[in-house]
Design an enzyme around this catalytic site. Sequence first.
Site, PDB file in Angstrom:
ATOM      1  N   HIS A   1       3.461   4.009  -6.341  1.00  0.00           N
ATOM      2  CA  HIS A   1       2.214   3.401  -6.813  1.00  0.00           C
ATOM      3  C   HIS A   1       2.425   2.537  -8.051  1.00  0.00           C
ATOM      4  CE1 HIS A   1      -0.724   5.413  -4.136  1.00  0.00           C
ATOM      5  NE2 HIS A   1       0.215   6.341  -4.073  1.00  0.00           N
TER       6      HIS A   1
ATOM      7  N   SER B   1      -0.544   9.308  -8.232  1.00  0.00           N
ATOM      8  CA  SER B   1      -1.517   8.626  -7.383  1.00  0.00           C
ATOM      9  C   SER B   1      -2.911   9.220  -7.398  1.00  0.00           C
ATOM     10  CB  SER B   1      -1.008   8.596  -5.937  1.00  0.00           C
ATOM     11  OG  SER B   1      -0.862   9.910  -5.424  1.00  0.00           O
TER      12      SER B   1
ATOM     13  N   LYS C   1       2.465  -0.255   0.150  1.00  0.00           N
ATOM     14  CA  LYS C   1       1.295  -0.247  -0.734  1.00  0.00           C
ATOM     15  C   LYS C   1       1.115  -1.645  -1.314  1.00  0.00           C
ATOM     16  CE  LYS C   1       1.342   4.729  -1.516  1.00  0.00           C
ATOM     17  NZ  LYS C   1       2.311   5.060  -0.452  1.00  0.00           N
TER      18      LYS C   1
END
Length: 395
Positions: A213, A185, A243
């Site tokens: 991610h 990330s 996310k």
Amino acid sequence: MSKVLHQFLQDNLNDLKDKGLYNEIDPVEGPNGAMITIGGKELINLSSNNYLGLATNDHLKEVAKKAIDHYGVGAGAVRTINGTLDVHVKLEEKLAEFKGTEAAIAYQSGFNCNMAAISAVMDKNDAILSDELNHASIIDGCRLSKAKIIRVKHSDMDDLRAKAKEATESGLYNKVMVITDGVFSMDGDVAKLPEIVEIAKEFDLITYVDDAHGSGVMGKGKGTVKHFGLEKEVDFQMGTLSKAIGVVGGYVAGTQDLIDLLKVRSRPFLFSTALTPGDTVAITEALQILLDSTELHDKLWENGDYLKAGLKKLGFDIGESETPITPVITGEEKLTQKFSKRLFEEGVYAKSIVFPTVPRGTGRVRNMPTAAHTKEQLDEAVKVYEKVGKELGII
């Protein structure tokens, strides 16, 4: 307050501030979209993990409201008593479909997943080969398991093979796991999963990929494991639902036997109240959106490439990112903090990232373009970067 505690707090806070490591928290006034408002100031938002813009999606808001009207605002219990609602079962079925596995289990956060799953399978008689840049939740999950933690140089396959050979041939451990982020990330680089799986097969390692991610971003949205076609080769696929998916929570996907064990052995599942009904239904619908279309995924990558090109052309150091995550690496911590502050003053919210989140001397402002950004917003952000970068002597 205890005098000892007071002195400890003052010493540590002052030290952090002196070194440029103290993090100021900026409350957002309203939705966390492509534009945000902080302190009454409207800003182009380049610091959110809301990759696909789903956190503010009108359809997801509507299905969440309907679920609250029917089920209430909370699940009312832990999953193993009577907190498992029918919507939780549907969510886990959808997660397994999304990740290409036999089954899946949902948790209250991605951090919880790593605390839960690693310690449910690994113990003091085992060893874990962990990439040195793995996320803090992986590190904490490994520590909780009490397994021997063997740090592996970042994405260094020679180092991984040597340490895998040493660990498996030592006779000291019952099981050995290799664990890695799918997408890292802070730098935006991607794990070398094909090589990792090859080494895992050679030494019979358990494979664990944290795709926080990568889910919704890699593999046309299905994740980093799907990107490499390794759904049948990776034992644990872990990810967040907060996310790219846009809501909250986390999951582990794998074989039915693995998920059955996690449901009776993983402590965050056993001792935390279940995901709320509104969130659960919204997550399920978000996954269906990604299964039905790659439109948001494609727009994210288009915007990511566009921002990268603009910043690179100006001469900024954007590292070796292979994903929409775009760091602007400045190095020195105080300069990084000043850079972020000046961007804010000029209308761009790009949060500074410094030690201990990244190694000392590698401070950066991390940019997270999303599918919700317009080209005009990204153009304006690049103009601000140029102005501030030249002002501070960064470019």
